[in-house]
Design an enzyme around this catalytic site. Structure first.
Site, mmCIF file in Angstrom:
data_model
loop_
_atom_site.group_PDB
_atom_site.id
_atom_site.type_symbol
_atom_site.label_atom_id
_atom_site.label_comp_id
_atom_site.label_asym_id
_atom_site.label_seq_id
_atom_site.Cartn_x
_atom_site.Cartn_y
_atom_site.Cartn_z
ATOM 1 N N HIS A 12 0.873 -1.256 0.017
ATOM 2 C CA HIS A 12 0.059 0.024 0.069
ATOM 3 C C HIS A 12 0.899 1.268 0.022
ATOM 4 O O HIS A 12 0.594 2.077 -0.991
ATOM 5 C CB HIS A 12 -0.833 -0.023 1.144
ATOM 6 C CG HIS A 12 -1.852 1.097 1.420
ATOM 7 N ND1 HIS A 12 -3.183 1.304 1.018
ATOM 8 C CD2 HIS A 12 -1.392 2.115 1.866
ATOM 9 C CE1 HIS A 12 -3.619 2.335 1.174
ATOM 10 N NE2 HIS A 12 -2.672 3.146 1.718
ATOM 11 N N GLU A 13 1.783 1.273 0.894
ATOM 12 C CA GLU A 13 2.715 2.506 0.897
ATOM 13 C C GLU A 13 3.734 2.627 -0.232
ATOM 14 O O GLU A 13 3.808 3.696 -0.777
ATOM 15 C CB GLU A 13 3.778 2.427 2.450
ATOM 16 C CG GLU A 13 2.801 2.308 3.543
ATOM 17 C CD GLU A 13 1.818 3.729 3.886
ATOM 18 O OE1 GLU A 13 1.568 4.565 3.169
ATOM 19 O OE2 GLU A 13 0.763 3.298 4.517
ATOM 20 N N HIS B 84 1.641 4.538 -2.961
ATOM 21 C CA HIS B 84 1.919 6.094 -2.226
ATOM 22 C C HIS B 84 3.138 6.334 -2.834
ATOM 23 O O HIS B 84 3.438 7.482 -3.419
ATOM 24 C CB HIS B 84 1.805 6.457 -1.182
ATOM 25 C CG HIS B 84 0.389 6.286 -0.390
ATOM 26 N ND1 HIS B 84 -0.650 6.792 -1.036
ATOM 27 C CD2 HIS B 84 -0.105 5.582 0.468
ATOM 28 C CE1 HIS B 84 -1.691 6.781 -0.339
ATOM 29 N NE2 HIS B 84 -1.443 5.936 0.541
ATOM 30 N N GLU C 78 -4.582 8.021 -2.952
ATOM 31 C CA GLU C 78 -5.273 6.716 -2.175
ATOM 32 C C GLU C 78 -5.486 5.660 -3.247
ATOM 33 O O GLU C 78 -5.305 4.552 -3.270
ATOM 34 C CB GLU C 78 -6.349 7.024 -1.278
ATOM 35 C CG GLU C 78 -6.779 5.885 -0.339
ATOM 36 C CD GLU C 78 -5.366 5.640 0.591
ATOM 37 O OE1 GLU C 78 -5.320 4.733 1.006
ATOM 38 O OE2 GLU C 78 -4.559 6.825 0.919
HETATM 39 ZN ZN ZN Z 1 -2.938 5.112 2.064
#
Ligand code: ZN
Length: 503
Positions: A266-267, A270, A296
């Site tokens: 997830h990170e 980003h 996101e």
């Molecule tokens: Zn996030």
């Protein structure tokens, strides 16, 4: 290019460079800071904040903007328009709030955090209620200073996602809710749900070093550039920094190895976005992200559509088993895939799976909307939260700690922030189907461990665009369609429908 533009860029970038120093201190605070150094770090940050404010409110920026905006910005290129629009947004925010208001809000934010932490620990909402009332009053005043006093909730939404309004979100979430509730009911009623839980419970005793080695391999293979970024450990995972210095964090639990892995992926989503911004324009409108929802969407796309797919695990599963032979011996491939895609309603948002997560966000949006419309009083929040939890999540609350007190956001006045998470899921799904239409063999690429097409496509269409377009505009341009919850619903139905044997 207008003669005033290079000077504007230089001044805007100077303010942004100073802000990245503050960001680095913030990262250090969560990763390295000795416990006794908190006050000293607070003083460093306060001193730096004053320098950043002076740089962002430099009257020369105002003069240059006035020159560039003259005659409606006639003669500016598209790139210049983006730079000027973003600089105006930042300059107004830096100059339109009176100094005593900024100070009052900073003090209240820090007071709010401590009041929230205590109230949550003691399950004591009444002690926290006056803080929330004060925070609501402050954000209403802030909206008024910026000329949005008649629509403070729209102002808050626009702060995180330029151009977004409550009525637009209301429409999108209303449609999503109608489709999602029956889907969640069908999944949780399926006999597969308990098998998924049992499979997850089998994952025990994964040494932290092995987890770290594996997630570095995975995130590196996806495309995270460890020459321009790093990953460390912190209590709450996050991603900060930009350009050639992106800092991600994760946290490890030996008995929940999928948490650190998917959290890091997830990170990484980003991080890839930040690493993909145009280096020569960092800090200007062409070199910053397009808002929280788009951000996101990048993390969710890699975490969910990509890394929870069978194709992804076709490639990585052998390596995972080789690293953890003892721990994975009694677990079949289908069980692993079930554990990765387990769905179970929970009271706590941050523990939620990718299906029910959206309902947690809809709950918060509906409550925020009522708070700002004056239809709900702060003192009635616990009861409203209870009722909404029953209606949307299907669970009964026994304490406010697991209800209205669970999130930190409102304690610092961050209203209108939650919707971005769910909008990000919608955008991710819409991007996913567009990518698949352009490259039908995408999942065959993944099975070979090749993620380069998807990353290159995101780089070209999202990352290098900076904040040239609003989230709604960007989605329209990249996918050819308006932002809609339908792709998200279709994606969830396809993946979970076949997995959970739904008709
Ligand atoms: Zn996030």
């Amino acid at each position: 290019m207008n003669v005033a533009t290079p000077e504007l860029i230089a001044l805007v970038r100077r303010a942004d460079t100073l802000a990245t120093v503050s960001g680095l201190l913030g990262w250090d605070e969560q990763v390295n800071l000795p416990p006794g150094a908190a006050d000293q770090r607070g003083a460093q940050q306060a001193a730096l904040a004053a320098v950043i404010h002076a740089a962002s409110s430099d009257p020369r920026i105002g003069a240059l903007l006035a020159t560039l905006e003259a005659k409606g910005g006639a003669g500016l290129t598209d790139d210049e328009r983006t730079i000027v629009r973003q600089a105006r947004r930042d300059y107004d925010k830096a100059t339109k709030l009176p100094a005593d208001f900024v100070e009052e809000k900073a003090t209240q934010d820090s007071r709010g955090y401590h009041a929230w932490a205590r109230a949550r620990a003691e399950n004591d909402f009444p002690s926290y209620a006056p803080v929330l009332e004060k925070n609501l009053e402050l954000v209403r005043r802030e909206a008024a200073y910026l000329g949005k006093g008649d629509a403070p909730y729209d102002y808050m939404l626009d702060l995180h996602d330029p151009g977004l309004t409550a009525s637009a979100v209301d429409r999108l979430f209303g449609e999503l809710k109608q489709e999602l509730l029956p889907l969640v009911r069908a999944i949780t009623a399926s006999p597969v749900a308990s098998r998924a839980r049992a499979a997850g419970d089998k994952l025990r005793g994964f040494p932290v070093e092995g987890q770290g080695a594996f997630l570095r391999e995975v995130t590196g293979k996806i495309g995270f550039d460890y020459n321009r970024g790093r990953i460390d450990v912190s209590l709450h995972p996050f991603c900060s920094g930009t350009g050639s210095d992106v800092r991600m964090t994760t946290r490890y639990k030996e008995d929940q190895p999928l948490d650190a892995l998917f959290g890091s992926i997830h990170e990484t989503g980003h991080g890839l976005y930040e690493q993909g911004l145009p280096a020569s324009y960092l800090g200007t409108g062409l070199g910053i992200n397009a808002g929280m929802a788009v951000h996101e969407s990048q993390s969710r796309l890699w975490e969910n559509q990509v890394a929870r797919s069978r194709a992804f695990w076709q490639h990585f599963e052998p390596r995972w088993r080789a690293l953890f032979p003892g721990q994975t011996a009694g677990l079949g491939s289908d069980e692993l895939y079930l554990a990765i895609n387990a769905v179970e309603p929970t009271l706590i948002r941050v523990d939620a799976d990718e299906v029910t997560y959206n309902l947690h966000i809809i709950l918060r949006f509906e409550i925020e909307k009522q708070l700002f419309a004056g239809e709900l009083a702060v003192r009635d929040l616990p009861a409203a939260w209870r009722a909404a939890t029953r209606e949307l999540i299907g669970l009964d609350l026994t304490s406010d700690r697991e209800g209205v007190l669970q999130d930190v956001h409102w304690s610092g006045g961050a209203f209108g922030y939650f919707p971005s998470y769910c909008l990000g899921n919608m955008i991710a799904a819409q991007l996913w189907f567009r990518a698949l239409a352009l490259r039908p063999a995408l999942e065959e690429d993944f099975a070979r461990g090749d993620f380069s097409w998807l990353l290159a496509w995101l780089r070209e269409n999202i990352h290098t665009q900076g904040c040239r377009y609003s989230a709604l505009e960007l989605v329209r341009r990249v996918t050819g369609e308006e932002l809609s919850p339908r792709p998200l619903v279709r994606y969830l139905r396809e993946r979970y429908g076949s997995l959970y044997g739904l008709g």
